[in-house]
Design a protein around this motif. Structure first.
Motif, short mmCIF file in Angstrom:
data_model
loop_
_atom_site.label_atom_id
_atom_site.label_comp_id
_atom_site.label_asym_id
_atom_site.label_seq_id
_atom_site.Cartn_x
_atom_site.Cartn_y
_atom_site.Cartn_z
N PHE A 2 0.84 -1.21 0.00
CA PHE A 2 0.00 0.00 0.00
C PHE A 2 0.86 1.25 0.00
CE2 PHE A 2 -2.83 -3.05 2.29
CZ PHE A 2 -3.79 -3.14 1.29
N LYS A 3 0.47 2.22 -0.82
CA LYS A 3 1.16 3.50 -0.84
C LYS A 3 0.53 4.40 0.21
CE LYS A 3 2.33 3.26 -5.71
NZ LYS A 3 2.19 3.88 -7.02
N GLU A 4 1.32 5.31 0.75
CA GLU A 4 0.83 6.24 1.77
C GLU A 4 -0.15 7.24 1.15
OE1 GLU A 4 2.53 9.52 4.92
OE2 GLU A 4 3.92 8.09 4.03
N LEU A 5 -1.27 7.46 1.84
CA LEU A 5 -2.26 8.45 1.39
C LEU A 5 -1.95 9.79 2.03
CD1 LEU A 5 -5.53 6.34 1.73
CD2 LEU A 5 -4.33 6.93 -0.36
N ASP A 6 -1.98 10.84 1.22
CA ASP A 6 -1.73 12.20 1.69
C ASP A 6 -2.82 12.57 2.70
OD1 ASP A 6 -1.60 14.98 2.02
OD2 ASP A 6 -1.03 15.32 -0.07
N ASN A 83 -0.86 11.93 -7.28
CA ASN A 83 -0.20 10.96 -6.40
C ASN A 83 -1.22 10.29 -5.47
OD1 ASN A 83 2.24 11.70 -7.53
ND2 ASN A 83 2.88 12.95 -5.80
N TYR A 84 -2.17 11.07 -4.99
CA TYR A 84 -3.21 10.53 -4.11
C TYR A 84 -4.04 9.48 -4.84
CZ TYR A 84 -7.09 10.41 -0.80
OH TYR A 84 -8.05 10.00 0.09
N ILE A 85 -4.41 9.80 -6.07
CA ILE A 85 -5.20 8.86 -6.88
C ILE A 85 -4.41 7.58 -7.12
CG2 ILE A 85 -6.22 8.49 -9.17
CD1 ILE A 85 -6.93 11.56 -9.08
N GLU A 86 -3.13 7.70 -7.44
CA GLU A 86 -2.29 6.52 -7.64
C GLU A 86 -2.18 5.70 -6.36
OE1 GLU A 86 -0.98 5.12 -10.43
OE2 GLU A 86 -2.26 6.64 -11.37
N ALA A 87 -2.06 6.38 -5.22
CA ALA A 87 -2.00 5.67 -3.95
C ALA A 87 -3.30 4.91 -3.69
CB ALA A 87 -1.71 6.65 -2.81
N LEU A 88 -4.44 5.53 -4.00
CA LEU A 88 -5.73 4.86 -3.83
C LEU A 88 -5.81 3.60 -4.69
CD1 LEU A 88 -8.48 7.64 -3.72
CD2 LEU A 88 -7.85 6.04 -1.91
N LYS A 89 -5.25 3.68 -5.88
CA LYS A 89 -5.26 2.52 -6.77
C LYS A 89 -4.53 1.34 -6.15
CE LYS A 89 -5.68 5.02 -11.13
NZ LYS A 89 -4.99 5.42 -12.38
#
Length: 96
Positions: A2-6, A83-89
């Motif tokens: 998982f990527k960090e969400l802003d 970046n937020y959208i990519e993290a959500l993906k």
């Protein structure tokens, strides 16, 4: 992984403001308020947070004799939203 969400964009109202601004050159406070159905006070606080982060640019002007607040997404804000959208993906991709 998982990527960090802003955390700044992980607020419903701030995310809504950013989502509106990504599709227009600029939007005035009244339009954003109508679209988000937020109170003036809450919207003002959230716009201020986005501005302090460098995500949006605020211009105060007049339309006739009425004050007008215009908001515009900055390049930093556009990148943060992308970046937020990519993290959500990274979260959605793990469903199913």
């Amino acid at each position: 992984m998982f990527k960090e969400l802003d955390p700044l964009l992980h607020s419903e109202l701030r995310l809504a403001v950013m989502s509106i601004l990504i599709s227009v050159e600029e939007a005035d406070f009244v339009f954003i308020k109508e679209q988000t159905k937020a109170t003036s006070g809450n919207l003002s606080v959230q716009i201020d947070k986005l501005s302090k982060a460098g995500y949006i640019e605020i211009t105060k002007t007049f339309k006739g004799k009425m004050p007008q607040t215009l908001c515009r997404l900055t390049p930093i804000g556009r990148q943060a939203l992308e970046n937020y959208i990519e993290a959500l993906k990274s979260y959605i991709g793990n469903i199913g």
